[in-house]
Design a protein around this motif. Structure first.
Motif, short mmCIF file in Angstrom:
data_model
loop_
_atom_site.label_atom_id
_atom_site.label_comp_id
_atom_site.label_asym_id
_atom_site.label_seq_id
_atom_site.Cartn_x
_atom_site.Cartn_y
_atom_site.Cartn_z
N LEU A 1 -1.82 0.40 -1.41
CA LEU A 1 -2.22 1.79 -1.62
C LEU A 1 -3.74 1.91 -1.74
CD1 LEU A 1 0.50 2.89 -4.21
CD2 LEU A 1 0.22 3.74 -1.88
N GLU A 2 -4.33 0.96 -2.45
CA GLU A 2 -5.77 1.02 -2.68
C GLU A 2 -6.59 0.63 -1.45
OE1 GLU A 2 -3.64 0.74 -6.43
OE2 GLU A 2 -3.59 -0.55 -4.67
N HIS A 3 -6.04 -0.24 -0.63
CA HIS A 3 -6.73 -0.72 0.57
C HIS A 3 -5.77 -0.57 1.75
CE1 HIS A 3 -9.70 -2.50 -2.13
NE2 HIS A 3 -8.68 -2.94 -2.84
N PRO A 4 -5.73 0.60 2.38
CA PRO A 4 -4.69 0.90 3.38
C PRO A 4 -4.71 0.03 4.63
CG PRO A 4 -6.11 2.82 3.01
CD PRO A 4 -6.58 1.73 2.10
N THR A 5 -5.75 -0.75 4.85
CA THR A 5 -5.75 -1.67 5.99
C THR A 5 -5.34 -3.08 5.57
OG1 THR A 5 -8.11 -2.14 5.72
CG2 THR A 5 -7.51 -0.37 7.26
N ARG A 6 -4.87 -3.23 4.32
CA ARG A 6 -4.44 -4.54 3.81
C ARG A 6 -2.92 -4.54 3.67
NH1 ARG A 6 -7.36 -6.08 -1.38
NH2 ARG A 6 -9.00 -6.40 0.16
N TYR A 7 -2.33 -5.57 4.24
CA TYR A 7 -0.88 -5.76 4.18
C TYR A 7 -0.57 -7.13 3.59
CZ TYR A 7 -0.31 -1.79 7.35
OH TYR A 7 -0.33 -0.54 7.92
N ARG A 8 0.63 -7.24 3.06
CA ARG A 8 1.16 -8.54 2.65
C ARG A 8 2.52 -8.72 3.33
NH1 ARG A 8 -1.79 -6.92 -1.59
NH2 ARG A 8 -3.41 -8.37 -2.27
N LEU A 9 2.55 -9.71 4.19
CA LEU A 9 3.79 -10.10 4.86
C LEU A 9 4.42 -11.19 4.01
CD1 LEU A 9 5.60 -9.91 7.44
CD2 LEU A 9 4.27 -11.86 8.29
N MET A 10 5.64 -10.96 3.58
CA MET A 10 6.33 -11.92 2.71
C MET A 10 7.58 -12.41 3.43
SD MET A 10 5.69 -9.84 -0.80
CE MET A 10 5.89 -11.23 -1.89
N VAL A 11 7.60 -13.71 3.69
CA VAL A 11 8.71 -14.32 4.43
C VAL A 11 9.36 -15.37 3.53
CG1 VAL A 11 9.43 -15.46 6.56
CG2 VAL A 11 7.39 -13.99 6.56
N ARG A 12 10.66 -15.27 3.38
CA ARG A 12 11.40 -16.24 2.58
C ARG A 12 11.90 -17.37 3.48
NH1 ARG A 12 12.46 -11.33 1.26
NH2 ARG A 12 14.45 -11.19 2.33
N TRP A 13 11.56 -18.60 3.09
CA TRP A 13 11.94 -19.80 3.84
C TRP A 13 12.73 -20.74 2.94
CZ3 TRP A 13 10.86 -19.55 8.87
CH2 TRP A 13 9.79 -18.77 9.31
N ILE B 1 -2.95 -9.81 5.11
CA ILE B 1 -3.45 -9.51 6.45
C ILE B 1 -4.31 -8.25 6.39
CG2 ILE B 1 -2.80 -8.95 8.82
CD1 ILE B 1 -0.09 -10.36 8.22
N GLU B 2 -5.55 -8.40 6.80
CA GLU B 2 -6.47 -7.26 6.93
C GLU B 2 -6.47 -6.86 8.41
OE1 GLU B 2 -8.17 -5.88 4.39
OE2 GLU B 2 -7.76 -7.40 2.87
N ILE B 3 -6.24 -5.57 8.65
CA ILE B 3 -6.22 -5.11 10.04
C ILE B 3 -7.37 -4.15 10.30
CG2 ILE B 3 -3.72 -5.44 10.23
CD1 ILE B 3 -3.59 -2.30 10.19
N HIS B 4 -7.64 -3.92 11.57
CA HIS B 4 -8.70 -3.00 11.96
C HIS B 4 -8.33 -1.58 11.55
CE1 HIS B 4 -10.76 -6.07 14.24
NE2 HIS B 4 -9.63 -6.38 14.86
N PRO B 5 -9.26 -0.83 10.97
CA PRO B 5 -8.99 0.56 10.60
C PRO B 5 -8.52 1.36 11.81
CG PRO B 5 -11.08 -0.15 9.66
CD PRO B 5 -10.62 -1.24 10.61
N GLY B 6 -7.54 2.22 11.56
CA GLY B 6 -7.00 3.07 12.62
C GLY B 6 -5.87 2.43 13.40
N GLN B 7 -5.55 1.16 13.11
CA GLN B 7 -4.49 0.46 13.84
C GLN B 7 -3.24 0.24 12.98
OE1 GLN B 7 -5.84 -3.04 15.92
NE2 GLN B 7 -7.59 -1.98 16.79
N GLU B 8 -3.13 0.97 11.88
CA GLU B 8 -2.01 0.78 10.96
C GLU B 8 -0.66 1.00 11.65
OE1 GLU B 8 -5.66 1.92 8.64
OE2 GLU B 8 -4.66 2.75 10.39
N GLU B 9 -0.52 2.10 12.35
CA GLU B 9 0.78 2.38 13.01
C GLU B 9 1.11 1.33 14.06
OE1 GLU B 9 1.38 6.37 14.41
OE2 GLU B 9 0.60 7.24 12.55
N ASP C 1 9.64 -9.17 4.42
CA ASP C 1 9.21 -7.87 3.90
C ASP C 1 7.76 -7.67 4.28
OD1 ASP C 1 11.54 -7.04 2.30
OD2 ASP C 1 11.03 -8.78 1.07
N LEU C 2 7.39 -6.41 4.52
CA LEU C 2 6.00 -6.06 4.78
C LEU C 2 5.59 -5.00 3.78
CD1 LEU C 2 3.49 -6.43 6.64
CD2 LEU C 2 4.36 -4.47 7.95
N HIS C 3 4.50 -5.26 3.06
CA HIS C 3 3.99 -4.33 2.05
C HIS C 3 2.58 -3.91 2.42
CE1 HIS C 3 7.25 -5.37 -0.78
NE2 HIS C 3 7.18 -6.54 -0.16
N ARG C 4 2.30 -2.61 2.22
CA ARG C 4 0.97 -2.07 2.50
C ARG C 4 0.31 -1.66 1.19
NH1 ARG C 4 -0.28 3.07 6.48
NH2 ARG C 4 -2.55 2.93 6.39
#
Length: 98
Positions: free
Chosen positions: A44-56, A8-16, A39-42
């Motif tokens: 380090l190299e691209h602070p507006t990039r997250y990885r949401l990991m859901v176990r199903w 997930i790429e989010i808009h800069p400044g909207q991390e919080e 789990d949600l991971h952010r």
């Protein structure tokens, strides 16, 4: 067990705000049929990039059951305004035996 990985790429400044939205949506995932954790991971190299990991339990628990639920609609209402682009989603499974 299947893991959904949503990049997930989010808009800069909207991390919080995005992290707060995911925290608010966490019970929606955990209450979903077949969900075994989130789990949600952010990046380090691209602070507006997250990885949401859901176990199903199965991929269908995500693609059919959850995506058709009110919980999914609520999740998108909470987090969607922060998305800079549509999430890139894939499903993986472990091939390593402990």
């Amino acid at each position: 067990m299947i893991t959904e990985i949503a990049q997930i790429e989010i808009h800069p400044g909207q991390e919080e705000e995005f992290e707060a939205a995911v925290t608010q949506a966490l019970p929606l995932f955990l209450a979903a049929d077949g969900c075994d954790g989130v789990d949600l991971h952010r990046s380090l190299e691209h602070p507006t990039r997250y990885r949401l990991m859901v176990r199903w339990e199965t991929v269908e628990h995500h693609t059919d059951t959850f995506r058709a639920s009110e919980g999914f609609a609520r999740w998108r209402a909470l987090a969607g305004p922060h998305f800079a682009a549509p999430p890139q989603v894939e499903h993986v499974y472990s091939v390593l035996a402990p």
